[in-house]
Design a protein around this motif. Sequence first.
Motif, PDB file in Angstrom:
ATOM      1  N   ALA A 129      19.507   2.670  -9.460  1.00 22.02           N
ATOM      2  CA  ALA A 129      18.213   2.099  -9.106  1.00 22.02           C
ATOM      3  C   ALA A 129      17.333   1.860 -10.324  1.00 22.02           C
ATOM      4  CB  ALA A 129      17.485   3.019  -8.127  1.00 22.02           C
ATOM      5  N   ILE A 130      17.801   2.265 -11.510  1.00 23.15           N
ATOM      6  CA  ILE A 130      17.001   2.085 -12.720  1.00 23.15           C
ATOM      7  C   ILE A 130      17.821   1.380 -13.791  1.00 23.15           C
ATOM      8  CG2 ILE A 130      15.540   4.067 -12.191  1.00 23.15           C
ATOM      9  CD1 ILE A 130      17.128   5.749 -14.137  1.00 23.15           C
ATOM     10  N   GLY A 131      17.169   1.047 -14.919  1.00 23.30           N
ATOM     11  CA  GLY A 131      17.868   0.318 -15.971  1.00 23.30           C
ATOM     12  C   GLY A 131      18.029  -1.147 -15.613  1.00 23.30           C
ATOM     13  N   ALA A 132      18.927  -1.832 -16.297  1.00 19.67           N
ATOM     14  CA  ALA A 132      19.129  -3.266 -16.097  1.00 19.67           C
ATOM     15  C   ALA A 132      19.569  -3.587 -14.672  1.00 19.67           C
ATOM     16  CB  ALA A 132      20.164  -3.783 -17.099  1.00 19.67           C
ATOM     17  N   ILE A 133      20.533  -2.829 -14.164  1.00 12.45           N
ATOM     18  CA  ILE A 133      20.996  -3.078 -12.799  1.00 12.45           C
ATOM     19  C   ILE A 133      19.903  -2.736 -11.798  1.00 12.45           C
ATOM     20  CG2 ILE A 133      22.575  -2.230 -11.015  1.00 12.45           C
ATOM     21  CD1 ILE A 133      24.772  -2.199 -13.114  1.00 12.45           C
ATOM     22  N   ILE A 173       6.917  -5.667  -8.287  1.00 14.04           N
ATOM     23  CA  ILE A 173       6.519  -4.895  -9.472  1.00 14.04           C
ATOM     24  C   ILE A 173       5.950  -3.534  -9.077  1.00 14.04           C
ATOM     25  CG2 ILE A 173       4.745  -4.769 -11.281  1.00 14.04           C
ATOM     26  CD1 ILE A 173       7.166  -6.258 -12.213  1.00 14.04           C
ATOM     27  N   ASN A 174       5.262  -3.470  -7.952  1.00 13.23           N
ATOM     28  CA  ASN A 174       4.693  -2.199  -7.508  1.00 13.23           C
ATOM     29  C   ASN A 174       5.771  -1.136  -7.297  1.00 13.23           C
ATOM     30  OD1 ASN A 174       2.537  -4.010  -7.281  1.00 13.23           O
ATOM     31  ND2 ASN A 174       1.620  -2.856  -5.605  1.00 13.23           N
ATOM     32  N   HIS A 175       6.969  -1.574  -6.910  1.00 14.85           N
ATOM     33  CA  HIS A 175       8.056  -0.635  -6.626  1.00 14.85           C
ATOM     34  C   HIS A 175       8.465   0.141  -7.877  1.00 14.85           C
ATOM     35  CE1 HIS A 175      11.170   0.952  -4.075  1.00 14.85           C
ATOM     36  NE2 HIS A 175      12.136   0.568  -4.879  1.00 14.85           N
ATOM     37  N   PHE A 176       8.250  -0.450  -9.037  1.00 12.01           N
ATOM     38  CA  PHE A 176       8.556   0.267 -10.281  1.00 12.01           C
ATOM     39  C   PHE A 176       7.707   1.532 -10.367  1.00 12.01           C
ATOM     40  CE2 PHE A 176      10.376  -3.762 -11.211  1.00 12.01           C
ATOM     41  CZ  PHE A 176      11.335  -3.548 -12.194  1.00 12.01           C
ATOM     42  N   TYR A 177       6.426   1.430 -10.019  1.00 12.21           N
ATOM     43  CA  TYR A 177       5.513   2.561 -10.146  1.00 12.21           C
ATOM     44  C   TYR A 177       5.623   3.518  -8.961  1.00 12.21           C
ATOM     45  CZ  TYR A 177       3.810  -0.464 -13.773  1.00 12.21           C
ATOM     46  OH  TYR A 177       3.751  -1.258 -14.881  1.00 12.21           O
ATOM     47  N   LYS A 179       8.358   4.106  -7.244  1.00  3.39           N
ATOM     48  CA  LYS A 179       9.641   4.794  -7.179  1.00  3.39           C
ATOM     49  C   LYS A 179      10.406   4.808  -8.500  1.00  3.39           C
ATOM     50  CE  LYS A 179      14.237   4.673  -5.038  1.00  3.39           C
ATOM     51  NZ  LYS A 179      15.144   3.993  -4.075  1.00  3.39           N
ATOM     52  N   LEU A 180      10.750   3.629  -9.030  1.00  5.74           N
ATOM     53  CA  LEU A 180      11.738   3.543 -10.106  1.00  5.74           C
ATOM     54  C   LEU A 180      11.366   4.330 -11.352  1.00  5.74           C
ATOM     55  CD1 LEU A 180      12.875  -0.198  -9.852  1.00  5.74           C
ATOM     56  CD2 LEU A 180      13.469   1.790  -8.427  1.00  5.74           C
ATOM     57  N   LEU A 181      10.109   4.257 -11.757  1.00  4.75           N
ATOM     58  CA  LEU A 181       9.693   4.971 -12.960  1.00  4.75           C
ATOM     59  C   LEU A 181       9.552   6.476 -12.728  1.00  4.75           C
ATOM     60  CD1 LEU A 181       7.056   2.434 -14.323  1.00  4.75           C
ATOM     61  CD2 LEU A 181       9.298   2.936 -15.321  1.00  4.75           C
ATOM     62  N   GLN A 198      17.649   6.693 -21.137  1.00  2.00           N
ATOM     63  CA  GLN A 198      17.847   5.377 -21.740  1.00  2.00           C
ATOM     64  C   GLN A 198      17.489   4.262 -20.759  1.00  2.00           C
ATOM     65  OE1 GLN A 198      20.400   2.903 -21.100  1.00  2.00           O
ATOM     66  NE2 GLN A 198      19.629   1.619 -22.772  1.00  2.00           N
ATOM     67  N   ARG A 199      17.897   4.417 -19.508  1.00  2.00           N
ATOM     68  CA  ARG A 199      17.620   3.380 -18.517  1.00  2.00           C
ATOM     69  C   ARG A 199      16.122   3.282 -18.240  1.00  2.00           C
ATOM     70  NH1 ARG A 199      22.597   2.947 -14.180  1.00  2.00           N
ATOM     71  NH2 ARG A 199      24.290   3.402 -15.643  1.00  2.00           N
ATOM     72  N   HIS A 200      15.443   4.410 -18.268  1.00  2.00           N
ATOM     73  CA  HIS A 200      13.994   4.431 -18.070  1.00  2.00           C
ATOM     74  C   HIS A 200      13.292   3.647 -19.187  1.00  2.00           C
ATOM     75  CE1 HIS A 200      10.170   6.243 -16.651  1.00  2.00           C
ATOM     76  NE2 HIS A 200       9.847   6.238 -17.939  1.00  2.00           N
ATOM     77  N   LYS A 201      13.707   3.873 -20.410  1.00  2.00           N
ATOM     78  CA  LYS A 201      13.098   3.164 -21.544  1.00  2.00           C
ATOM     79  C   LYS A 201      13.305   1.656 -21.417  1.00  2.00           C
ATOM     80  CE  LYS A 201      13.583   7.033 -24.775  1.00  2.00           C
ATOM     81  NZ  LYS A 201      14.315   7.561 -25.950  1.00  2.00           N
ATOM     82  N   TYR A 202      14.472   1.254 -20.925  1.00  2.00           N
ATOM     83  CA  TYR A 202      14.746  -0.164 -20.745  1.00  2.00           C
ATOM     84  C   TYR A 202      13.767  -0.780 -19.740  1.00  2.00           C
ATOM     85  CZ  TYR A 202      17.412  -4.471 -20.187  1.00  2.00           C
ATOM     86  OH  TYR A 202      17.789  -5.787 -20.159  1.00  2.00           O
ATOM     87  N   MET A 203      13.446  -0.053 -18.677  1.00  2.00           N
ATOM     88  CA  MET A 203      12.484  -0.568 -17.697  1.00  2.00           C
ATOM     89  C   MET A 203      11.092  -0.686 -18.297  1.00  2.00           C
ATOM     90  SD  MET A 203      13.528   1.056 -13.995  1.00  2.00           S
ATOM     91  CE  MET A 203      13.176   2.752 -14.453  1.00  2.00           C
TER      92      MET A 203
END
Length: 218
Positions: A129-133, A173-177, A179-181, A198-203
Amino acid sequence: MTNNTIIENTKAFVYQSLKDAEGGHDWFHIQRVYNNSKLISKTEQVDGFVVALGALLHDIADSKFHDGDETVGPRIAREFLFKQNVDSIIIEHVINIIENISYNKSLEKGAKFKSPELDVIQDADRLDAIGAIGIARCFNYGGFKNRKLFDPSIKPNMNMTKEEYKKSEAPTINHFYEKLLLLKDKMNTKTGKRIAEQRHKYMEIFLDQFYAEWDGKR
């Protein structure tokens, strides 16, 4: 049947069930979670058979695509495993994993089922659910639901209940804050935490670029 035969049968069953599903929750998502689970399991004390079955069946019927009904997936998984003559104790363990793996489950109050096998599969699922994918899946689902990419006037809701989370129609974009982050700090295993960093930094890099492009600065 041997465990390997049951695993191969499960792969075939899940492939047929999800090969035409929404792109973020299709067979390839299952395959990635399965592979991530095997990787994480190398440094954890777990039952590999339970991990394999749980990873393969964890999204056999995601409630998002069944009008929010969280009973469909466990029921389908239970029926399939019973037909494979899987031991009842293992079936119950796998069902508990399916019922407790989702992020919205963490928004519920009260005691929850835990096991080392759930920890591994949950980390594997969250890594996808995180990173590029994760970014690709997030926007794919947003498009599937015809949601806005971004609306500066709609702020992320950081205190949602489980029901609010399930019914949210906020911009992607709200979903990043929402959940994803948050997932990096919710990893259970050392391997999961390491990969998540690493995947977090990519986001974060992606979001910085997104806002710069949105405002015409870059």
